[in-house]
Design an enzyme around this catalytic site. Structure first.
Site, mmCIF file in Angstrom:
data_model
loop_
_atom_site.group_PDB
_atom_site.id
_atom_site.type_symbol
_atom_site.label_atom_id
_atom_site.label_comp_id
_atom_site.label_asym_id
_atom_site.label_seq_id
_atom_site.Cartn_x
_atom_site.Cartn_y
_atom_site.Cartn_z
ATOM 1 N N SER A 158 31.980 36.726 44.411
ATOM 2 C CA SER A 158 33.047 37.044 43.459
ATOM 3 C C SER A 158 33.881 35.832 43.047
ATOM 4 C CB SER A 158 33.906 38.144 44.069
ATOM 5 O OG SER A 158 34.770 38.669 43.125
ATOM 6 N N ASP B 31 34.608 42.105 38.532
ATOM 7 C CA ASP B 31 35.293 43.315 39.001
ATOM 8 C C ASP B 31 36.810 43.195 38.889
ATOM 9 O OD1 ASP B 31 35.705 41.638 41.162
ATOM 10 O OD2 ASP B 31 34.663 42.902 42.619
HETATM 11 C C1 G16 Z 1 38.192 40.591 47.051
HETATM 12 C C2 G16 Z 1 38.602 42.016 47.299
HETATM 13 C C3 G16 Z 1 39.996 42.242 46.757
HETATM 14 C C4 G16 Z 1 40.952 41.215 47.354
HETATM 15 C C5 G16 Z 1 40.423 39.800 47.173
HETATM 16 C C6 G16 Z 1 41.230 38.771 47.941
HETATM 17 O O1 G16 Z 1 38.157 40.352 45.681
HETATM 18 O O2 G16 Z 1 37.678 42.891 46.681
HETATM 19 O O3 G16 Z 1 40.383 43.551 47.068
HETATM 20 O O4 G16 Z 1 42.207 41.308 46.772
HETATM 21 O O5 G16 Z 1 39.093 39.711 47.655
HETATM 22 O O6 G16 Z 1 41.178 39.124 49.289
HETATM 23 P P1 G16 Z 1 41.758 38.192 50.426
HETATM 24 O O7 G16 Z 1 43.165 37.922 50.041
HETATM 25 O O8 G16 Z 1 41.636 39.001 51.687
HETATM 26 O O9 G16 Z 1 40.947 36.931 50.440
HETATM 27 P P2 G16 Z 1 36.890 39.663 45.011
HETATM 28 O O10 G16 Z 1 37.158 39.768 43.564
HETATM 29 O O11 G16 Z 1 36.843 38.268 45.535
HETATM 30 O O12 G16 Z 1 35.730 40.512 45.475
#
Ligand code: G16
Length: 545
Positions: A65, A281
């Site tokens: 992502s 997403d």
């Molecule tokens: C993912 C999760 C999100 C989250 C983000 C950052 O996003 O799906 O819900 O907000 O990581 O998470 P963290 O702060 O724990 O690193 P993505 O878009 O990277 O899949």
């Protein structure tokens, strides 16, 4: 072990390096792609078990992502298109970390603890993003599925939410839609066209939108979709992957955390732009005003817009539905106040991670959930959808009621209810702005954000930070919360919290306050406290310039 000779053989071709420990966290496993081959194979095995357990098709998405190009990751998708159940996250971590020689023992343990009936068939859908490492890593997933005798369908390049959608469509036998890309494009674009067709005075200028696709999969998929949109939306695509690097100085995460426009995008003052992240997403909107100032409309602003629109429609047709907004600690204080005090909407706060927001949103007739970073969607309960259906079919309804009922039905259809989806969210937002005849500036003026700042701090082991109260307070290390409380007291209308990231090897710091200077100063002060009390490495954080 004699039971799984093929797993044993194949597993040795995807060996686990020594000294690698990975946790199934916010969005599955994420780290440098070079460390992930064994994890991918093992997640193919686990998805096969989960499919047998649920008697349904399971999805496996290979993506990191928003992370940089050299990282990769994997997450599993449960039968209704939602994130993997948290009980099975524990199994995922167990299988991923078992030493090479102990893998079959760990497998047997998961089969027993998960009460998996091994005589059942298994079916796994696999998708991947555009990272150079994704091809071989998704092959490792497929190897894992076939080693345990499961069937698989390789969708190749997909956005993450598209794979969630395919899984749900397949498991509901087409009730949610057709499990093909064409089915996805047709369902969403037809709903969008229906929503906007009667909007009065929509000029070509209003139909124009600049999209920064973060040099990721979103660009390919948006291009594929454009022909279905019948020119009802004019998209100028930037950062389409033809030149730039994935997520580098562009994309939703960059724009949200840096609070500036992505590189590579040209926009006139007042025009709308939006950024997807690397697997499409997340979405955030923005514009630049006539003085050249950048204005961000993040997940909080998106949730507010959608919530306002839905509530207006419900009032117009007399539907009494329980609408709530689900946020995380990152939600701007102004958004929460506006929703609760002005809109009188119930607001819930959960831990970071779509899986937490999604579950909370399921408790309401209509749950609008968005992380401030732009990750979110809307969930309608079965009862709410049924009431909308009845309204549409009500032969006694007058023209106006019918019109609003159809708007509601097409709103439901344009939304991907499985998970946050940048393409679906974009179409919904564009439709709302068109229907309401609203400019991006008018949307932005609904409420004013408190200035805020996010920073990252490197520590030796981020697991030393433990939080409570939906990540708004720190439990350990000792003294850190007291320090944050003292620092916050020195600023007006201020709030700050810290939490370990589940996708990057950092501690995240968030601060908001009445002025930009205050928010920046507080974020820096809290970063220093983290550095000093939680084992910071690599030099003390410097003040922001
Ligand atoms: C993912 C999760 C999100 C989250 C983000 C950052 O996003 O799906 O819900 O907000 O990581 O998470 P963290 O702060 O724990 O690193 P993505 O878009 O990277 O899949």
């Amino acid at each position: 072990m004699a039971q799984f000779p093929e797993v044993s053989k194949q597993s040795s071709l995807h060996p686990k390096p020594a000294d690698v420990f990975l946790q199934y966290a916010t969005a599955g496993f994420r780290t440098n792609a070079k460390l992930l081959d064994h994890v991918m194979f093992r997640m193919g095995v686990l998805a096969t078990l989960r499919s047998k357990k649920t008697n349904a098709t399971i999805g496996v998405m290979v993506t990191a992502s928003h992370n940089p190009e050299e990282d990769n990751g994997v997450k599993l998708i449960d039968p209704m298109g939602e994130m993997l159940s948290q009980t099975w996250e524990v199994f995922a971590t167990q299988l991923a970390n078992a030493d090479q020689d102990d893998f079959l023992t760990a497998l047997m343990d998961v089969i027993e603890k998960g009460s998996v009936d091994m005589s059942r068939e298994a079916n796994v859908f696999v998708g991947k993003d555009t990272r150079s490492s994704s091809a071989s890593l998704s092959q490792a997933v497929l190897d894992g599925v076939s080693a345990l005798g499961g069937r698989s369908r390789d969708y190749g390049l997909l956005t993450t939410p598209q794979l969630h959608y395919m899984v749900r469509c397949h498991n509901t036998r087409g009730e949610y839609g057709e499990a093909t890309l064409e089915g996805y494009y047709k369902k969403l674009s037809q709903a969008f066209i229906q929503l906007t067709k009667n909007a009065s005075n929509c000029t070509d200028d209003q139909k124009h939108l600049s999209v920064d696709a973060a040099n990721g999969i979103g660009a390919l998929k948006l291009r594929e979709m454009e022909c279905y949109l019948n020119k009802e939306l004019h998209i100028s695509l930037f950062n389409d992957g033809s030149r730039g690097k994935l997520n580098h100085r562009c994309g939703a995460d960059f724009v949200k955390t840096q609070q500036k426009a992505p590189t590579g995008l040209t926009m006139n003052p007042g025009e709308r732009g939006c950024s997807f992240d690397g697997d499409a997403d997340r979405i955030v909107y923005y514009y630049i005003d006539s003085e050249g100032q950048f204005h961000l409309l993040d997940g909080d602003k998106i949730a507010t817009l959608i919530c306002t629109f839905l509530k207006e429609l419900f009032t117009q047709v007399g539907l009494n539905l329980n609408v709530a907004v689900v946020q995380t600690a990152y939600a701007n204080g102004s958004s929460t106040h506006y929703l609760e005090d002005t809109m009188k909407v119930m607001v819930r706060c959960t831990k970071t991670g779509v899986k937490h927001l999604h579950h909370a949103a399921q408790e309401f007739d209509v749950g609008v959930y968005f992380e401030a970073n732009g990750h979110g969607t809307v969930l309608f309960s079965e009862a709410a959808e049924e009431q909308i259906r009845q309204l549409v079919e009500d032969a006694t309804a007058d023209e106006e009621r019918k019109r609003v009922a159809l708007l509601l039905q097409n709103t439901v259809n344009v939304i991907n209810q499985t998970v946050g989806d940048a393409i679906s969210d974009m179409l919904l937002i564009e439709a709302i702005l068109t229907i309401k005849g609203m400019t991006v500036q008018q949307w932005d003026a609904i409420y004013g954000d408190l200035p805020n700042r996010q920073l990252k701090v490197k520590v030796a082991d981020r697991r030393v930070i433990d939080t409570t109260d939906a990540e708004r307070r720190v439990v350990s290390p000792a003294g850190l919360q007291e320090s944050i409380d003292t620092l916050v007291r020195n600023h007006r209308r201020a709030r700050a919290f810290v939490r370990p990231s589940g996708t990057e090897d950092v501690v995240r710091v968030y601060a908001e306050a009445e002025t930009r200077e205050s928010a920046d100063a507080l974020a820096h002060e809290v970063s220093l406290a983290v550095y000093r009390l939680a084992g910071g490495v690599g030099g003390e954080p410097k003040p922001l310039l």
